[in-house]
Design a protein around this motif. Structure first.
Motif, PDB file in Angstrom:
ATOM      1  N   UNK A   1       0.779  -1.102   0.053  1.00  0.00           N
ATOM      2  CA  UNK A   1       0.015  -0.186   0.092  1.00  0.00           C
ATOM      3  C   UNK A   1       0.903   1.351  -0.143  1.00  0.00           C
ATOM      4  N   UNK A   2       0.598   2.012  -0.941  1.00  0.00           N
ATOM      5  CA  UNK A   2       1.318   3.567  -0.978  1.00  0.00           C
ATOM      6  C   UNK A   2       0.361   4.532  -0.601  1.00  0.00           C
ATOM      7  N   UNK A   3       0.382   5.155   0.649  1.00  0.00           N
ATOM      8  CA  UNK A   3      -0.620   5.751   1.131  1.00  0.00           C
ATOM      9  C   UNK A   3      -0.059   7.359   1.029  1.00  0.00           C
TER      10      UNK A   3
ATOM     11  N   UNK B   1      -1.115  15.191  12.032  1.00  0.00           N
ATOM     12  CA  UNK B   1       0.217  15.123  12.431  1.00  0.00           C
ATOM     13  C   UNK B   1       0.922  14.212  11.550  1.00  0.00           C
ATOM     14  N   UNK B   2       0.446  13.448  10.617  1.00  0.00           N
ATOM     15  CA  UNK B   2       1.211  12.589   9.618  1.00  0.00           C
ATOM     16  C   UNK B   2       0.486  11.245   9.486  1.00  0.00           C
TER      17      UNK B   2
ATOM     18  N   UNK C   1       4.520   6.210   4.578  1.00  0.00           N
ATOM     19  CA  UNK C   1       3.591   5.796   4.315  1.00  0.00           C
ATOM     20  C   UNK C   1       3.398   4.644   3.278  1.00  0.00           C
ATOM     21  N   UNK C   2       4.333   4.110   3.238  1.00  0.00           N
ATOM     22  CA  UNK C   2       4.497   2.869   2.250  1.00  0.00           C
ATOM     23  C   UNK C   2       4.624   1.800   3.116  1.00  0.00           C
TER      24      UNK C   2
ATOM     25  N   UNK D   1      -1.399  -8.288  10.312  1.00  0.00           N
ATOM     26  CA  UNK D   1      -0.095  -7.591  10.491  1.00  0.00           C
ATOM     27  C   UNK D   1       0.298  -6.644   9.541  1.00  0.00           C
ATOM     28  N   UNK D   2       1.786  -6.233   9.780  1.00  0.00           N
ATOM     29  CA  UNK D   2       2.007  -5.185   8.857  1.00  0.00           C
ATOM     30  C   UNK D   2       3.528  -5.301   8.587  1.00  0.00           C
ATOM     31  N   UNK D   3       4.205  -4.596   7.776  1.00  0.00           N
ATOM     32  CA  UNK D   3       5.670  -4.437   7.585  1.00  0.00           C
ATOM     33  C   UNK D   3       5.994  -3.374   7.082  1.00  0.00           C
ATOM     34  N   UNK D   4       7.088  -2.885   7.362  1.00  0.00           N
ATOM     35  CA  UNK D   4       7.649  -1.520   6.653  1.00  0.00           C
ATOM     36  C   UNK D   4       8.771  -1.814   5.684  1.00  0.00           C
TER      37      UNK D   4
END
Length: 696
Positions: free
Chosen positions: A421-423, A451-452, A473-474, A491-494
């Motif tokens: 996801x590119x936010x 704030x972001x 945000x990616x 879950x999520x990952x950066x």
């Protein structure tokens, strides 16, 4: 040894290209139910020449009415959706308090008559719809016939009349006008009265001059009924043609309090679950099915079964005609259906394949057929551009009100999806991410604040938000579903490598609000009641650990078999009988409890005791179906290995067409006279198998 090597190579080739997604075809002349491990609800099927066609309910999903085609009833390909969108009012656009969740397209009937295809389907509050086309690919012409004729069966009779049967318990017959402008006045009549044990989900046929209606009866337990008459208006006699067949699967968790006329659940609404019922056969077994003939004169049955939170799955059963009734099952075991059986003899060799490509990197410039929108999308608020899916945010009070949510049916028995996801283009108040669309729902996504950016996980059951700071945000988002245990996690990952779980043991359930199983969903909306920016999605991937089942038939291996009913191993009794031995007994785990699995082709196996005392053989018929060890292999030594997944199997005797089993309470030896498994797999016919050695 050479024979086994060739067989292994054949399996590897057969499964090689399709191991990423579930297919019923075992690559050896057999298939294992279900046909698909994702939802295909209320199936109806016809044969046109040498082709078979099947349609299913699609409820609120757009495009709708998926149409599949097959040459062998086991391997299916996607043809088209009968309509791209069905617009019958604001609720179809997800406006108002209800939308059309759980409504929309219900239980279609497909027919072919004089060169045209027909699909009939009820839409709640909008009447019976008919779609017609000269070719299955379309174009399809739509007419609204009105009325309330749901879960219908349709018959084009030899005299030119068109009939529909409908209703629950009290079965009605009505005549349809030949131009499909409505119904013949005064033609609606009751042909089977209340209390006759007939149900709904009717399939209507004329076979050898007689009229047959097959329907699903839910009271007192789920089963399939068949009615038969010499005239369409009756009188009808009835019998049960399929019952208690659960394929050894227990009912899952159920979401209480939400039906298909309920308001859309919102954040903060209370969610309660009902645990799996101890009434094993209540509304669980194969139901709502019909029959279809092959060019060679064989008949086969199709039906569905509630398979926990993944939804209702489609099953294929051999049909045996006896005394003029089409029983699901095979001679000697009527009313029960094998989980694994020989493929239909259609005269066509078809390689194993899955219906859909589930992964999508959006590089084709169009959505793959596996995708469906949640209600009708706003067409200018999404697009595929530069190899990415772009979803613009629209105002919504919460997730299930969000327009332009793109979904795929979850695939079982277990799967994990990942999406990038590119936010960056989100605006304040926007959120975009990945959801488990169900009642209740869960989602994980990127939120744009003043704030972001933050990463948020929302748990509807607990009405709890978990926020994590984001430096970019990616992100990569992930959802995992275990649809056997009705549990999920998110879950999520950066960096796309290391994932952090924010939701664990999320309770999934089946319910009648969406009237569907779980769907994986990509979404974007604005939480502050205004239009905002957009998010881009890429590289949607689906991983199915159960897709490759080529190792689930342990030919050429030495195994032990442990009965799930008592935890005891199968034992080659020195007295020539197949018995069981408990842990602690000196025979437990010895050579007498080990069996060489010999391949006999087409999924058939022979089991030889590793101590050389003989082959497991069915020596008797009738009441006992005795199972003994015989020095010489005979036709009674052939069993069809049933792939029950999770390292479980049943042994279907090809002499009795029943299963090898025992009553753990009586101490009797094994016999091949058991009709099938109980949902909890603990009645004595299901074994856990473990490889302990290889063949020399």
């Amino acid at each position: 040894m050479k024979h086994f090597l060739y067989f292994y190579i054949f399996l590897s080739i057969s499964y090689g290209l399709q191991a990423r997604s579930w297919t019923a075809d075992n690559g050896n002349g057999t298939f294992t139910n279900p046909l698909f491990y994702d939802e295909f609800t209320d199936p109806d099927m016809i044969r046109v020449g040498t082709d078979f066609y099947m349609v299913a309910s699609s409820m609120h999903a757009m495009p709708g009415l998926p149409l599949l085609r097959s040459k062998d009833l086991v391997n299916w390909e996607f043809v088209t959706y009968v309509f791209d969108k069905l617009d019958m009012g604001p609720e179809f656009h997800l406006e108002g308090k209800k939308g059309i969740y759980g409504n929309g397209i219900w239980a279609p009937a497909i027919r072919y008559h004089e060169g045209r295809f027909y699909v009939f389907v009820n839409v709640n509050d909008h009447g019976l719809q008919v779609f017609t086309a000269e070719r299955p690919e379309g174009p399809w012409i739509h007419k609204n016939m009105g009325g309330r004729i749901y879960d219908l069966g349709v018959l084009f009779d030899d005299d030119g009349k068109i009939y529909a049967v409908h209703g629950y318990d009290e079965v009605h017959l009505i005549e349809i006008k030949s131009d499909f402008s409505g119904y013949v006045d005064g033609s609606d009549r009751i042909i089977i009265p209340k209390g006759s044990a007939m149900g709904e989900g009717h399939h209507f046929y004329k076979i050898n001059g007689k009229y047959y209606i097959i329907s699903a009866d839910y009271s007192p337990v789920g089963r399939m009924q068949c009615a038969r008459a010499d005239r369409p208006e009756g009188p009808y006699e009835t019998t049960v043609i399929s019952h208690r067949e659960t394929m050894g699967t227990q009912r899952g968790w159920w979401t209480n309090g939400y039906g298909f006329w309920s308001n859309i659940p919102d954040e903060g609404d209370k969610m309660e679950f009902q645990a799996p019922s101890e009434n094993y056969f209540a509304a669980v077994p194969l139901h709502q099915g019909g029959i279809v003939d092959l060019p060679n004169g064989e008949w086969w049955g199709f039906s569905m079964m509630d398979m926990k939170s993944v939804g209702r799955l489609t099953y294929l059963s051999p049909v045996t005609w006896k005394d003029g009734w089409p029983y699901f099952g095979v001679e000697g075991n009527l009313g029960r259906s094998p989980r694994t059986w020989f493929k239909p003899d259609t005269g066509v060799d078809t390689e194993p394949k899955a219906v859909y490509e589930r992964d999508d990197d959006f590089s084709s410039g169009r959505l793959k057929p596996v995708w469906q929108w949640n209600h009708i999308p706003v067409s200018d608020k999404w697009k595929i551009t530069k190899g990415k899916l772009r979803l613009h945010t629209l105002p919504a009070r919460s997730f299930m009100f969000a327009k332009n949510t793109l979904t795929q049916r979850a695939v079982g028995p277990e799967s994990t999806v990942t999406v990038e996801v590119d936010a960056r283009a989100l605006k304040e108040g926007d959120v975009a991410g990945l959801a488990l669309l169900n009642t209740p729902y869960y989602w994980i996504g990127v939120v744009r604040t003043d704030e972001g950016f933050i990463l948020r996980f929302y748990d509807m059951v607990k009405n709890n938000r978990t926020d994590e700071p984001l430096s970019s945000p990616y992100v990569w988002l992930q959802a995992h579903g275990d649809f056997d245990k009705d549990l999920a996690s998110m879950a999520y990952s950066t960096d796309g490598k290391e994932y952090k779980t924010l939701g664990e043991k999320l309770r999934l359930g089946y319910q009648m609000h969406t009237f569907q199983g779980v769907r994986y969903a990509l979404f974007a909306y604005n939480m502050e009641e205004r239009e905002g920016g957009y998010a881009c999605f890429d590289n949607f991937k689906v991983d199915e650990p159960f897709a490759d089942r080529s190792k689930n038939l342990p030919v050429g291996k030495v195994i032990t078999l442990t009965n799930l009913a008592n935890g005891e191993q199968v034992w080659a009794n020195p007295h020539g009988m197949l018995h069981h031995v408990a842990p602690g007994n000196k025979a437990f785990g010895g050579l007498g409890c080990r069996f060489r699995v010999h391949d006999r082709g087409q999924g058939r196996v022979a089991l030889e005791s590793a101590d050389g005392s003989g082959f497991v053989t069915v020596t008797g018929l009738g009441l006992s179906g005795d199972v003994r060890l015989m020095k010489q292999e005979t036709d009674g030594s052939l069993f069809l290995w049933q792939d029950m997944l999770w390292g479980h199997t049943m042994l279907l005797s090809l002499k009795t067409n029943c299963y090898v089993g025992l009553n753990p309470l009586t101490g009797e030896p094994y016999a091949a006279d058991w009709p099938g498994a109980r949902p909890d797999r603990k009645e004595g016919t299901v074994f856990a198998w473990t490889v302990v050695d290889r063949m020399d």
